[in-house]
Design a protein around this motif. Structure first.
Motif, PDB file in Angstrom:
ATOM      1  N   SER A   9       2.417   0.930  -0.599  1.00  0.00           N
ATOM      2  CA  SER A   9       3.479   0.015  -1.006  1.00  0.00           C
ATOM      3  C   SER A   9       3.417  -1.212  -0.119  1.00  0.00           C
ATOM      4  O   SER A   9       2.938  -1.150   1.017  1.00  0.00           O
ATOM      5  CB  SER A   9       4.857   0.669  -0.881  1.00  0.00           C
ATOM      6  OG  SER A   9       5.874  -0.257  -1.216  1.00  0.00           O
ATOM      7  N   HIS A  10       3.885  -2.342  -0.637  1.00  0.00           N
ATOM      8  CA  HIS A  10       3.953  -3.564   0.168  1.00  0.00           C
ATOM      9  C   HIS A  10       5.160  -3.534   1.110  1.00  0.00           C
ATOM     10  O   HIS A  10       5.201  -4.280   2.080  1.00  0.00           O
ATOM     11  CB  HIS A  10       4.035  -4.795  -0.736  1.00  0.00           C
ATOM     12  CG  HIS A  10       2.759  -5.088  -1.443  1.00  0.00           C
ATOM     13  ND1 HIS A  10       1.635  -5.557  -0.802  1.00  0.00           N
ATOM     14  CD2 HIS A  10       2.404  -4.967  -2.742  1.00  0.00           C
ATOM     15  CE1 HIS A  10       0.657  -5.719  -1.666  1.00  0.00           C
ATOM     16  NE2 HIS A  10       1.096  -5.362  -2.862  1.00  0.00           N
ATOM     17  N   SER A  11       6.126  -2.681   0.853  1.00  0.00           N
ATOM     18  CA  SER A  11       7.370  -2.630   1.618  1.00  0.00           C
ATOM     19  C   SER A  11       7.378  -1.444   2.579  1.00  0.00           C
ATOM     20  O   SER A  11       7.246  -0.289   2.163  1.00  0.00           O
ATOM     21  CB  SER A  11       8.555  -2.513   0.661  1.00  0.00           C
ATOM     22  OG  SER A  11       9.722  -2.193   1.345  1.00  0.00           O
ATOM     23  N   SER A  12       7.565  -1.731   3.861  1.00  0.00           N
ATOM     24  CA  SER A  12       7.638  -0.663   4.866  1.00  0.00           C
ATOM     25  C   SER A  12       8.836   0.246   4.630  1.00  0.00           C
ATOM     26  O   SER A  12       8.748   1.459   4.824  1.00  0.00           O
ATOM     27  CB  SER A  12       7.724  -1.264   6.267  1.00  0.00           C
ATOM     28  OG  SER A  12       6.553  -1.972   6.577  1.00  0.00           O
ATOM     29  N   SER A  58       0.423   0.098   4.006  1.00  0.00           N
ATOM     30  CA  SER A  58       0.716  -1.127   3.265  1.00  0.00           C
ATOM     31  C   SER A  58      -0.320  -1.336   2.169  1.00  0.00           C
ATOM     32  O   SER A  58      -1.526  -1.202   2.398  1.00  0.00           O
ATOM     33  CB  SER A  58       0.713  -2.326   4.209  1.00  0.00           C
ATOM     34  OG  SER A  58       0.812  -3.524   3.474  1.00  0.00           O
ATOM     35  N   ALA A  59       0.138  -1.675   0.981  1.00  0.00           N
ATOM     36  CA  ALA A  59      -0.761  -1.902  -0.154  1.00  0.00           C
ATOM     37  C   ALA A  59      -1.697  -3.079   0.097  1.00  0.00           C
ATOM     38  O   ALA A  59      -2.737  -3.193  -0.550  1.00  0.00           O
ATOM     39  CB  ALA A  59       0.045  -2.118  -1.426  1.00  0.00           C
ATOM     40  N   ALA A  60      -1.359  -3.946   1.038  1.00  0.00           N
ATOM     41  CA  ALA A  60      -2.238  -5.068   1.381  1.00  0.00           C
ATOM     42  C   ALA A  60      -3.566  -4.572   1.962  1.00  0.00           C
ATOM     43  O   ALA A  60      -4.577  -5.272   1.896  1.00  0.00           O
ATOM     44  CB  ALA A  60      -1.539  -5.991   2.373  1.00  0.00           C
ATOM     45  N   ARG A  62      -5.118  -1.797   0.924  1.00  0.00           N
ATOM     46  CA  ARG A  62      -5.678  -0.837  -0.040  1.00  0.00           C
ATOM     47  C   ARG A  62      -7.210  -0.790  -0.044  1.00  0.00           C
ATOM     48  O   ARG A  62      -7.792   0.290   0.043  1.00  0.00           O
ATOM     49  CB  ARG A  62      -5.144  -1.150  -1.431  1.00  0.00           C
ATOM     50  CG  ARG A  62      -5.653  -0.232  -2.492  1.00  0.00           C
ATOM     51  CD  ARG A  62      -5.207  -0.685  -3.886  1.00  0.00           C
ATOM     52  NE  ARG A  62      -5.464   0.361  -4.819  1.00  0.00           N
ATOM     53  CZ  ARG A  62      -4.563   0.935  -5.576  1.00  0.00           C
ATOM     54  NH1 ARG A  62      -3.321   0.524  -5.535  1.00  0.00           N
ATOM     55  NH2 ARG A  62      -4.888   1.906  -6.383  1.00  0.00           N
ATOM     56  N   ASP A  79       0.565   5.242  -5.615  1.00  0.00           N
ATOM     57  CA  ASP A  79       0.818   3.800  -5.579  1.00  0.00           C
ATOM     58  C   ASP A  79       2.261   3.566  -6.014  1.00  0.00           C
ATOM     59  O   ASP A  79       2.580   3.640  -7.204  1.00  0.00           O
ATOM     60  CB  ASP A  79      -0.166   3.076  -6.499  1.00  0.00           C
ATOM     61  CG  ASP A  79      -0.063   1.573  -6.418  1.00  0.00           C
ATOM     62  OD1 ASP A  79       0.960   1.060  -5.921  1.00  0.00           O
ATOM     63  OD2 ASP A  79      -1.014   0.900  -6.854  1.00  0.00           O
ATOM     64  N   GLU A  81       3.971   0.825  -5.911  1.00  0.00           N
ATOM     65  CA  GLU A  81       4.168  -0.482  -6.537  1.00  0.00           C
ATOM     66  C   GLU A  81       3.939  -0.424  -8.049  1.00  0.00           C
ATOM     67  O   GLU A  81       4.630  -1.071  -8.819  1.00  0.00           O
ATOM     68  CB  GLU A  81       3.220  -1.524  -5.927  1.00  0.00           C
ATOM     69  CG  GLU A  81       3.411  -1.739  -4.438  1.00  0.00           C
ATOM     70  CD  GLU A  81       4.743  -2.389  -4.110  1.00  0.00           C
ATOM     71  OE1 GLU A  81       5.184  -3.272  -4.861  1.00  0.00           O
ATOM     72  OE2 GLU A  81       5.345  -1.995  -3.099  1.00  0.00           O
TER      73      GLU A  81
END
Length: 94
Positions: A9-12, A58-60, A62, A79, A81
């Protein structure tokens, strides 16, 4: 059967909430393996450990995480997101 679980996810805060929720859903059982709701990029080598884990990333990151062979072969990847779950087929028992 215990296995490796990787949350993306992009959000912690989403990672932490999802990891805690999965852990609490096991009640009355307890997760006794590696549990890291938000794993720092400098610690990605822990994703190659031989034991089960419940880890958020973090999905960043991936592409970097999916480049680890054991993650692709053994982990259940969730995932958050895109509401998708990826898993390799488990080997059949004799």
């Amino acid at each position: 059967q215990e296995r490796k679980v990787l949350l993306l996810s992009h959000s912690s805060s989403t990672l932490a909430a999802a990891a805690a929720s999965l852990k609490y859903l096991l009640f009355p059982l307890q997760w006794r393996y590696l549990y890291v709701p938000v794993l720092a990029p400098s610690m990605f080598q822990y994703l190659d450990c031989p034991t089960p884990y419940l880890v958020g990333v973090s999905a960043a990151h991936r592409p970097q995480v999916l480049g680890i062979a054991s993650v692709q072969q053994e982990a259940l990847i969730i995932d958050l997101e895109n509401d998708q779950v990826f898993a390799q087929r488990a080997a059949a028992l004799p």
